[in-house]
Design a protein around this motif. Structure first.
Motif, PDB file in Angstrom:
ATOM      1  N   ALA A 172       0.829  -1.205   0.000  1.00  0.00           N
ATOM      2  CA  ALA A 172       0.000   0.000   0.000  1.00  0.00           C
ATOM      3  C   ALA A 172       0.867   1.259   0.000  1.00  0.00           C
ATOM      4  CB  ALA A 172      -0.934  -0.003   1.209  1.00  0.00           C
ATOM      5  N   PHE A 173       1.968   1.221   0.710  1.00  0.00           N
ATOM      6  CA  PHE A 173       2.851   2.382   0.788  1.00  0.00           C
ATOM      7  C   PHE A 173       3.697   2.551  -0.466  1.00  0.00           C
ATOM      8  CE2 PHE A 173       2.782   1.015   5.430  1.00  0.00           C
ATOM      9  CZ  PHE A 173       1.646   1.753   5.690  1.00  0.00           C
ATOM     10  N   LEU A 174       3.950   1.456  -1.168  1.00  0.00           N
ATOM     11  CA  LEU A 174       4.806   1.488  -2.353  1.00  0.00           C
ATOM     12  C   LEU A 174       4.009   1.667  -3.648  1.00  0.00           C
ATOM     13  CD1 LEU A 174       7.205  -1.454  -1.426  1.00  0.00           C
ATOM     14  CD2 LEU A 174       7.627   0.999  -1.187  1.00  0.00           C
ATOM     15  N   GLN A 175       2.709   1.842  -3.538  1.00  0.00           N
ATOM     16  CA  GLN A 175       1.844   2.041  -4.702  1.00  0.00           C
ATOM     17  C   GLN A 175       1.944   0.890  -5.700  1.00  0.00           C
ATOM     18  OE1 GLN A 175      -0.231   4.666  -4.525  1.00  0.00           O
ATOM     19  NE2 GLN A 175       0.751   5.152  -2.592  1.00  0.00           N
ATOM     20  N   VAL A 176       1.893  -0.335  -5.207  1.00  0.00           N
ATOM     21  CA  VAL A 176       1.968  -1.534  -6.039  1.00  0.00           C
ATOM     22  C   VAL A 176       0.583  -1.823  -6.620  1.00  0.00           C
ATOM     23  CG1 VAL A 176       2.357  -4.040  -5.951  1.00  0.00           C
ATOM     24  CG2 VAL A 176       3.890  -2.497  -4.735  1.00  0.00           C
ATOM     25  N   ASP A 177       0.534  -2.199  -7.901  1.00  0.00           N
ATOM     26  CA  ASP A 177      -0.711  -2.642  -8.528  1.00  0.00           C
ATOM     27  C   ASP A 177      -1.048  -4.005  -7.916  1.00  0.00           C
ATOM     28  OD1 ASP A 177      -2.914  -2.829 -10.139  1.00  0.00           O
ATOM     29  OD2 ASP A 177      -1.792  -3.114 -12.001  1.00  0.00           O
ATOM     30  N   ILE A 178      -2.012  -4.053  -7.018  1.00  0.00           N
ATOM     31  CA  ILE A 178      -2.175  -5.172  -6.100  1.00  0.00           C
ATOM     32  C   ILE A 178      -2.653  -6.469  -6.752  1.00  0.00           C
ATOM     33  CG2 ILE A 178      -4.516  -4.578  -5.354  1.00  0.00           C
ATOM     34  CD1 ILE A 178      -1.666  -5.957  -3.145  1.00  0.00           C
ATOM     35  N   LEU A 179      -3.599  -6.429  -7.669  1.00  0.00           N
ATOM     36  CA  LEU A 179      -4.122  -7.686  -8.211  1.00  0.00           C
ATOM     37  C   LEU A 179      -3.072  -8.484  -8.976  1.00  0.00           C
ATOM     38  CD1 LEU A 179      -7.796  -6.811  -9.178  1.00  0.00           C
ATOM     39  CD2 LEU A 179      -6.947  -8.085  -7.212  1.00  0.00           C
ATOM     40  N   PRO A 180      -2.332  -7.888  -9.896  1.00  0.00           N
ATOM     41  CA  PRO A 180      -1.272  -8.678 -10.539  1.00  0.00           C
ATOM     42  C   PRO A 180      -0.209  -9.153  -9.543  1.00  0.00           C
ATOM     43  CG  PRO A 180      -1.679  -6.674 -11.793  1.00  0.00           C
ATOM     44  CD  PRO A 180      -2.459  -6.574 -10.516  1.00  0.00           C
ATOM     45  N   ALA A 181       0.082  -8.323  -8.546  1.00  0.00           N
ATOM     46  CA  ALA A 181       1.105  -8.695  -7.563  1.00  0.00           C
ATOM     47  C   ALA A 181       0.687  -9.909  -6.749  1.00  0.00           C
ATOM     48  CB  ALA A 181       1.406  -7.513  -6.637  1.00  0.00           C
ATOM     49  N   VAL A 182      -0.548  -9.917  -6.232  1.00  0.00           N
ATOM     50  CA  VAL A 182      -0.971 -11.047  -5.396  1.00  0.00           C
ATOM     51  C   VAL A 182      -1.156 -12.312  -6.240  1.00  0.00           C
ATOM     52  CG1 VAL A 182      -1.973  -9.617  -3.579  1.00  0.00           C
ATOM     53  CG2 VAL A 182      -3.445 -10.440  -5.407  1.00  0.00           C
ATOM     54  N   LEU A 183      -1.594 -12.152  -7.486  1.00  0.00           N
ATOM     55  CA  LEU A 183      -1.703 -13.328  -8.356  1.00  0.00           C
ATOM     56  C   LEU A 183      -0.328 -13.909  -8.658  1.00  0.00           C
ATOM     57  CD1 LEU A 183      -4.503 -12.210 -10.830  1.00  0.00           C
ATOM     58  CD2 LEU A 183      -4.653 -13.952  -9.032  1.00  0.00           C
ATOM     59  N   PHE A 184       0.637 -13.052  -8.888  1.00  0.00           N
ATOM     60  CA  PHE A 184       2.003 -13.500  -9.152  1.00  0.00           C
ATOM     61  C   PHE A 184       2.579 -14.230  -7.941  1.00  0.00           C
ATOM     62  CE2 PHE A 184       6.563 -12.950  -9.859  1.00  0.00           C
ATOM     63  CZ  PHE A 184       6.668 -13.322 -11.194  1.00  0.00           C
ATOM     64  N   ILE A 185       2.363 -13.672  -6.749  1.00  0.00           N
ATOM     65  CA  ILE A 185       2.839 -14.301  -5.515  1.00  0.00           C
ATOM     66  C   ILE A 185       2.143 -15.649  -5.312  1.00  0.00           C
ATOM     67  CG2 ILE A 185       2.806 -14.123  -2.979  1.00  0.00           C
ATOM     68  CD1 ILE A 185       3.209 -11.060  -3.407  1.00  0.00           C
ATOM     69  N   GLY A 186       0.835 -15.697  -5.526  1.00  0.00           N
ATOM     70  CA  GLY A 186       0.086 -16.938  -5.349  1.00  0.00           C
ATOM     71  C   GLY A 186       0.521 -18.031  -6.309  1.00  0.00           C
ATOM     72  N   VAL A 187       0.713 -17.679  -7.574  1.00  0.00           N
ATOM     73  CA  VAL A 187       1.126 -18.678  -8.567  1.00  0.00           C
ATOM     74  C   VAL A 187       2.548 -19.164  -8.273  1.00  0.00           C
ATOM     75  CG1 VAL A 187       1.707 -18.987 -11.016  1.00  0.00           C
ATOM     76  CG2 VAL A 187      -0.453 -17.910 -10.368  1.00  0.00           C
ATOM     77  N   THR A 188       3.429 -18.242  -7.921  1.00  0.00           N
ATOM     78  CA  THR A 188       4.810 -18.624  -7.587  1.00  0.00           C
ATOM     79  C   THR A 188       4.821 -19.584  -6.400  1.00  0.00           C
ATOM     80  OG1 THR A 188       5.648 -16.516  -8.422  1.00  0.00           O
ATOM     81  CG2 THR A 188       7.081 -17.750  -6.922  1.00  0.00           C
ATOM     82  N   THR A 189       4.050 -19.263  -5.371  1.00  0.00           N
ATOM     83  CA  THR A 189       3.988 -20.128  -4.195  1.00  0.00           C
ATOM     84  C   THR A 189       3.356 -21.471  -4.542  1.00  0.00           C
ATOM     85  OG1 THR A 189       3.844 -18.194  -2.765  1.00  0.00           O
ATOM     86  CG2 THR A 189       3.196 -20.303  -1.805  1.00  0.00           C
ATOM     87  N   PHE A 190       2.320 -21.461  -5.368  1.00  0.00           N
ATOM     88  CA  PHE A 190       1.693 -22.715  -5.796  1.00  0.00           C
ATOM     89  C   PHE A 190       2.732 -23.630  -6.444  1.00  0.00           C
ATOM     90  CE2 PHE A 190      -0.133 -25.444  -9.009  1.00  0.00           C
ATOM     91  CZ  PHE A 190      -1.182 -26.046  -8.328  1.00  0.00           C
ATOM     92  N   ILE A 191       3.488 -23.090  -7.384  1.00  0.00           N
ATOM     93  CA  ILE A 191       4.475 -23.895  -8.114  1.00  0.00           C
ATOM     94  C   ILE A 191       5.558 -24.416  -7.176  1.00  0.00           C
ATOM     95  CG2 ILE A 191       6.311 -23.779  -9.856  1.00  0.00           C
ATOM     96  CD1 ILE A 191       4.432 -21.772 -11.369  1.00  0.00           C
ATOM     97  N   LEU A 192       6.106 -23.535  -6.339  1.00  0.00           N
ATOM     98  CA  LEU A 192       7.181 -23.963  -5.435  1.00  0.00           C
ATOM     99  C   LEU A 192       6.692 -24.937  -4.371  1.00  0.00           C
ATOM    100  CD1 LEU A 192       9.188 -20.637  -5.075  1.00  0.00           C
ATOM    101  CD2 LEU A 192       9.864 -22.713  -6.295  1.00  0.00           C
ATOM    102  N   SER A 193       5.471 -24.751  -3.877  1.00  0.00           N
ATOM    103  CA  SER A 193       4.930 -25.667  -2.869  1.00  0.00           C
ATOM    104  C   SER A 193       4.640 -27.041  -3.465  1.00  0.00           C
ATOM    105  CB  SER A 193       3.658 -25.096  -2.249  1.00  0.00           C
ATOM    106  OG  SER A 193       3.938 -23.899  -1.578  1.00  0.00           O
ATOM    107  N   ALA A 194       4.063 -27.053  -4.652  1.00  0.00           N
ATOM    108  CA  ALA A 194       3.795 -28.336  -5.307  1.00  0.00           C
ATOM    109  C   ALA A 194       5.102 -29.072  -5.572  1.00  0.00           C
ATOM    110  CB  ALA A 194       3.028 -28.107  -6.609  1.00  0.00           C
ATOM    111  N   ALA A 195       6.104 -28.346  -6.032  1.00  0.00           N
ATOM    112  CA  ALA A 195       7.416 -28.958  -6.270  1.00  0.00           C
ATOM    113  C   ALA A 195       8.064 -29.386  -4.954  1.00  0.00           C
ATOM    114  CB  ALA A 195       8.327 -27.990  -7.013  1.00  0.00           C
ATOM    115  N   GLY A 196       7.825 -28.614  -3.887  1.00  0.00           N
ATOM    116  CA  GLY A 196       8.409 -28.923  -2.588  1.00  0.00           C
ATOM    117  C   GLY A 196       7.991 -30.274  -2.043  1.00  0.00           C
ATOM    118  N   VAL A 197       6.757 -30.681  -2.308  1.00  0.00           N
ATOM    119  CA  VAL A 197       6.293 -31.994  -1.860  1.00  0.00           C
ATOM    120  C   VAL A 197       7.147 -33.083  -2.506  1.00  0.00           C
ATOM    121  CG1 VAL A 197       4.347 -33.597  -1.823  1.00  0.00           C
ATOM    122  CG2 VAL A 197       3.947 -31.166  -1.447  1.00  0.00           C
TER     123      VAL A 197
END
Length: 186
Positions: free
Chosen positions: A124-149
């Motif tokens: 919020a303080f850095l003026q980040v475009d939030i929807l693309p940012a949270v989707l990017f974080i979610g997809v990255t975590t999905f991929i790394l978590s699935a691979a982590g198993v």
């Protein structure tokens, strides 16, 4: 925030979930695709949801603290990073059962995404475009978590502490970068 910075942040935030996924894979022994997708879904979903909630809170109070927002971002990222570094050095083995039920996964997903809530406040303080940012974080975590198993089933717990250490150091570095950009360029 540049795309490469968002990628580094997404990978750093996903290190806790990756480490827990490694442990889940280790406890499962022979994980199936469903195990990988379950971990990815829970952890990726919460890693996307929590920064959105943090952003909503940060936007609400941004006007009151705009003059010190860079310090808040620095402190939050540094605290999260130092905590991850401390956990990586702890050496205590986390006991995880091999269950992938909602009852087992929900607390793990919340616990591994609390740091993303604080990062969302900094968005919020850095003026980040939030929807693309949270989707990017979610997809990255999905991929790394699935691979982590799968990684956990194959390599065991060797990488868990290294993943947490790397994630913590990167978050500290990003906090320092934000602070320097706002204090030296202001």
């Amino acid at each position: 925030m540049q795309l490469y910075e968002l990628f580094i942040l997404a990978v750093s935030l996903s290190m806790d979930a990756f480490a827990v996924s490694i442990c889940k894979g280790l406890s499962t022994g022979r994980p199936r695709l469903g195990h990988c997708l379950t971990c990815g879904g829970w952890f990726g979903g919460f890693q996307a949801l929590m920064p959105l909630i943090g952003w909503l809170l940060g936007v609400r109070f941004q006007g009151m603290i705009v003059s010190i927002d860079h310090w808040i971002a620095f402190v939050l990222l540094a605290l999260i990073g130092f905590n991850m570094v401390r956990e990586s050095r702890g050496g205590e083995a986390e006991e995880l059962d091999c269950s992938f039920s909602p009852r087992a996964m929900f607390p793990l997903a919340v616990a591994t995404s609390i740091d993303a809530l604080a990062v969302g406040v900094t968005f919020a303080f850095l003026q980040v475009d939030i929807l693309p940012a949270v989707l990017f974080i979610g997809v990255t975590t999905f991929i790394l978590s699935a691979a982590g198993v799968k990684v956990g089933a194959v390599f065991g717990s060797r990488f868990k502490s290294k993943a947490e250490l790397a994630g913590g150091l990167i978050l500290i570095g990003m906090g320092i970068k934000i602070l320097l950009e706002h204090t030296l360029l202001a």
